[in-house]
Scaffold this active site. Structure first.
Site, PDB file in Angstrom:
ATOM      1  N   ARG A  14      53.725  70.519  46.516  1.00  0.00           N
ATOM      2  CA  ARG A  14      54.651  70.973  45.299  1.00  0.00           C
ATOM      3  C   ARG A  14      54.332  72.445  45.126  1.00  0.00           C
ATOM      4  O   ARG A  14      53.132  73.037  45.422  1.00  0.00           O
ATOM      5  CB  ARG A  14      53.957  70.260  44.117  1.00  0.00           C
ATOM      6  CG  ARG A  14      54.281  70.720  42.745  1.00  0.00           C
ATOM      7  CD  ARG A  14      55.657  70.261  42.455  1.00  0.00           C
ATOM      8  NE  ARG A  14      56.154  70.597  41.187  1.00  0.00           N
ATOM      9  CZ  ARG A  14      57.223  70.229  40.559  1.00  0.00           C
ATOM     10  NH1 ARG A  14      58.098  69.782  41.227  1.00  0.00           N
ATOM     11  NH2 ARG A  14      57.308  70.401  39.315  1.00  0.00           N
ATOM     12  N   THR A  27      34.268  33.798  30.505  1.00  0.00           N
ATOM     13  CA  THR A  27      34.550  34.295  29.163  1.00  0.00           C
ATOM     14  C   THR A  27      35.318  33.422  28.229  1.00  0.00           C
ATOM     15  O   THR A  27      36.272  32.846  28.641  1.00  0.00           O
ATOM     16  CB  THR A  27      35.295  35.546  29.570  1.00  0.00           C
ATOM     17  OG1 THR A  27      34.512  36.388  30.458  1.00  0.00           O
ATOM     18  CG2 THR A  27      35.801  36.308  28.329  1.00  0.00           C
ATOM     19  N   GLU A  28      34.881  33.635  26.971  1.00  0.00           N
ATOM     20  CA  GLU A  28      35.788  32.852  26.085  1.00  0.00           C
ATOM     21  C   GLU A  28      36.483  33.910  24.755  1.00  0.00           C
ATOM     22  O   GLU A  28      35.869  35.034  24.869  1.00  0.00           O
ATOM     23  CB  GLU A  28      34.733  31.903  25.312  1.00  0.00           C
ATOM     24  CG  GLU A  28      34.217  30.940  26.140  1.00  0.00           C
ATOM     25  CD  GLU A  28      33.166  29.888  25.378  1.00  0.00           C
ATOM     26  OE1 GLU A  28      33.090  28.921  26.060  1.00  0.00           O
ATOM     27  OE2 GLU A  28      33.094  30.100  24.267  1.00  0.00           O
ATOM     28  N   PRO A  29      37.156  33.347  24.018  1.00  0.00           N
ATOM     29  CA  PRO A  29      38.035  34.230  23.152  1.00  0.00           C
ATOM     30  C   PRO A  29      36.998  35.049  22.122  1.00  0.00           C
ATOM     31  O   PRO A  29      37.172  36.327  22.029  1.00  0.00           O
ATOM     32  CB  PRO A  29      38.936  33.340  22.342  1.00  0.00           C
ATOM     33  CG  PRO A  29      39.212  32.355  23.153  1.00  0.00           C
ATOM     34  CD  PRO A  29      37.802  31.972  24.061  1.00  0.00           C
ATOM     35  N   GLU A  63      33.511  41.837  34.313  1.00  0.00           N
ATOM     36  CA  GLU A  63      32.362  41.613  34.972  1.00  0.00           C
ATOM     37  C   GLU A  63      31.378  42.354  34.372  1.00  0.00           C
ATOM     38  O   GLU A  63      30.542  43.229  34.980  1.00  0.00           O
ATOM     39  CB  GLU A  63      32.392  41.881  36.375  1.00  0.00           C
ATOM     40  CG  GLU A  63      33.605  41.378  37.047  1.00  0.00           C
ATOM     41  CD  GLU A  63      33.899  39.956  36.928  1.00  0.00           C
ATOM     42  OE1 GLU A  63      33.034  39.335  36.767  1.00  0.00           O
ATOM     43  OE2 GLU A  63      34.916  39.495  37.877  1.00  0.00           O
ATOM     44  N   TRP A 115      40.715  35.421  29.677  1.00  0.00           N
ATOM     45  CA  TRP A 115      41.110  36.242  30.619  1.00  0.00           C
ATOM     46  C   TRP A 115      40.560  35.787  32.016  1.00  0.00           C
ATOM     47  O   TRP A 115      39.951  36.458  32.625  1.00  0.00           O
ATOM     48  CB  TRP A 115      40.067  37.658  30.085  1.00  0.00           C
ATOM     49  CG  TRP A 115      40.565  37.977  28.764  1.00  0.00           C
ATOM     50  CD1 TRP A 115      39.638  37.942  27.726  1.00  0.00           C
ATOM     51  CD2 TRP A 115      41.845  38.611  28.499  1.00  0.00           C
ATOM     52  NE1 TRP A 115      40.384  38.793  26.615  1.00  0.00           N
ATOM     53  CE2 TRP A 115      41.746  39.008  27.268  1.00  0.00           C
ATOM     54  CE3 TRP A 115      42.749  38.994  29.014  1.00  0.00           C
ATOM     55  CZ2 TRP A 115      42.707  39.530  26.455  1.00  0.00           C
ATOM     56  CZ3 TRP A 115      43.959  39.380  28.263  1.00  0.00           C
ATOM     57  CH2 TRP A 115      43.987  39.692  27.171  1.00  0.00           C
ATOM     58  N   LEU A 160      28.235  36.915  38.696  1.00  0.00           N
ATOM     59  CA  LEU A 160      28.793  37.961  38.353  1.00  0.00           C
ATOM     60  C   LEU A 160      28.028  39.311  38.996  1.00  0.00           C
ATOM     61  O   LEU A 160      28.855  40.253  39.295  1.00  0.00           O
ATOM     62  CB  LEU A 160      28.426  38.216  36.869  1.00  0.00           C
ATOM     63  CG  LEU A 160      29.194  37.265  36.015  1.00  0.00           C
ATOM     64  CD1 LEU A 160      28.780  37.538  34.381  1.00  0.00           C
ATOM     65  CD2 LEU A 160      30.704  37.478  35.807  1.00  0.00           C
TER      66      LEU A 160
END
Length: 401
Positions: A285, A137-139, A380, A179, A256
């Site tokens: 509760r 992954t890239e920006p 992913e 990331w 992946l």
């Protein structure tokens, strides 16, 4: 009236063999002894004790456990899926660490690496002595990895240990990855880059000149996990750093698919933890003089959570068996990730409402899991991408562009 077992309403554990049950119990005990009492603190502090847990996970045989040889356990896909489930029952960050190490780092080296690369890295990665990360992954490129900007160019005049013309010379890498789980603590990064021949994978040791990392902070999700950027500036690598067995997108996409399988099994554990937390709370509760689990609206939530949980269990088991027989297809993995992450997130959100205001604290695990699952829904392959994968599979028509 006989009670359903809330953790196994359909007796699916009967479908596991002796080894798979042993792995289930071993991982569950490890999580209970080493993780459960501490993970809320790690989440709140935004830390993950990699150096402590990695050797322990390696000693248990969980790192690359579905691979054969080189110190790997060679377990079944079903056993790996069960292990992921028990790990993610504690926290998605723990399962992510194991998934990245085994499916995104060790798997491509095991399948596409040279004999020398396998011998150098796989035993160390399997034992937890070394940590790996996966740089895809890239920006500006997430769902469309084919548009990656990271480039690798040949430089035949290099002076590294490569053997010149016979090996193809050195490679010079430039680019940024974003990331990246384990990025700032990894000893080696599997970096995918564009070359003249197509996309290739490169093994980049952490001390390579020009290779730097920066940890990403201020996360609201997956906080008990290390996330980083990778920066490559004129990184020179010998030709021996290239994964020789694959060219093109099928390399990273196959990795992946391996990781997504671990996810679709793992999130069943997160769903179980949230459901059981809500169920226990509903029976202790009291409001209006009675346990809130006795009110119809609460029972509707619990029943709906149980149904979604059982469906996710069935889907994970079926896909695990398909993988064990070599019949699992990538589009089936997409269907499984899409369905099971959605189910787990719905269960976590509903469980939080049962716990009321108590559900927003780290004293209970549900909102921590819900926050984590927001990331799992995205990484992913996003929910949208897996929807389109399933859509194309049933119509025969691609809708990505």
């Amino acid at each position: 009236m006989p009670h359903l077992d809330p953790t196994d309403a359909l007796d699916l554990d009967d479908e596991l063999d002796e080894v798979e049950r042993l792995i289930r119990d071993t991982v569950s005990a490890f999580v209970r002894d080493r993780v459960t009492d501490h993970v809320a603190e790690w989440f709140e502090a935004g830390t993950f004790p990699t150096s402590e847990l990695a050797p322990e996970l390696g000693k248990l045989g969980l790192l690359g456990m579905h691979l054969e040889g080189y110190g790997c356990a060679g377990a079944s896909a079903t056993a790996y899926g069960v292990a992921c489930r028990e790990l993610e029952a504690a926290d998605s960050g723990l399962r992510s660490f194991v998934s990245v190490q085994g499916s995104l780092v060790m798997f491509p080296i095991h399948r596409y690496g040279s004999k020398e690369q396998k011998q150098e890295w796989l035993p160390r990665l399997a034992s937890g002595e070394a940590i790996g990360c996966f740089g895809l992954t890239e920006p500006d490129q997430g769902s469309d990895p084919g548009g990656m900007r990271t480039q690798a160019k040949r430089d035949g005049g290099g002076t590294s240990r490569s053997s010149g013309a016979e090996s193809g010379g050195d490679w010079i890498l430039n680019g940024t990855k974003m990331w990246i789980t384990n990025g700032s603590v990894a000893d080696v990064a599997v970096v995918w880059a564009r070359t003249e021949e197509g996309i290739r994978g490169f093994l980049v040791p952490k001390d390579t000149p020009g290779f730097t990392t920066g940890e990403i902070h201020r996360k609201l999700s997956l906080r008990a996990s290390v996330t980083a950027e990778l920066h490559l500036e004129d990184v020179r690598l010998p030709h021996s750093a290239v994964l020789p067995g694959v060219t093109g997108l099928r390399g990273p996409l196959s990795c992946l698919s391996e990781a997504r399988f671990g996810i679709l099994c793992g999130v069943v554990g997160a769903a179980r933890t949230c459901y059981l937390s809500a169920l226990e709370y509903s029976t202790t509760r009291e409001q209006f003089g009675r346990q809130i689990g006795g009110f119809q609206l609460t029972q509707e939530k619990l029943a709906r959570m149980q149904v979604e949980f059982v469906r996710s269990q069935l889907l994970a088991l079926r896909l695990s068996r398909l993988k064990d027989t070599g019949k699992l297809r990538p589009e089936q993995v997409s269907l499984g990730k899409l369905a099971n992450v959605r189910a787990a997130l719905d269960i976590a959100r509903s469980a939080r409402t049962v716990l009321g205001a108590n559900g927003i604290t780290t004293e209970y695990p549900v909102l921590r899991h819900a926050n984590n699952l927001e990331t799992v829904l995205t990484y992913e392959g996003t929910e949208e991408i897996h929807t389109l994968v399933v859509g194309e599979s049933v119509t025969g028509l691609a809708a990505y562009r």
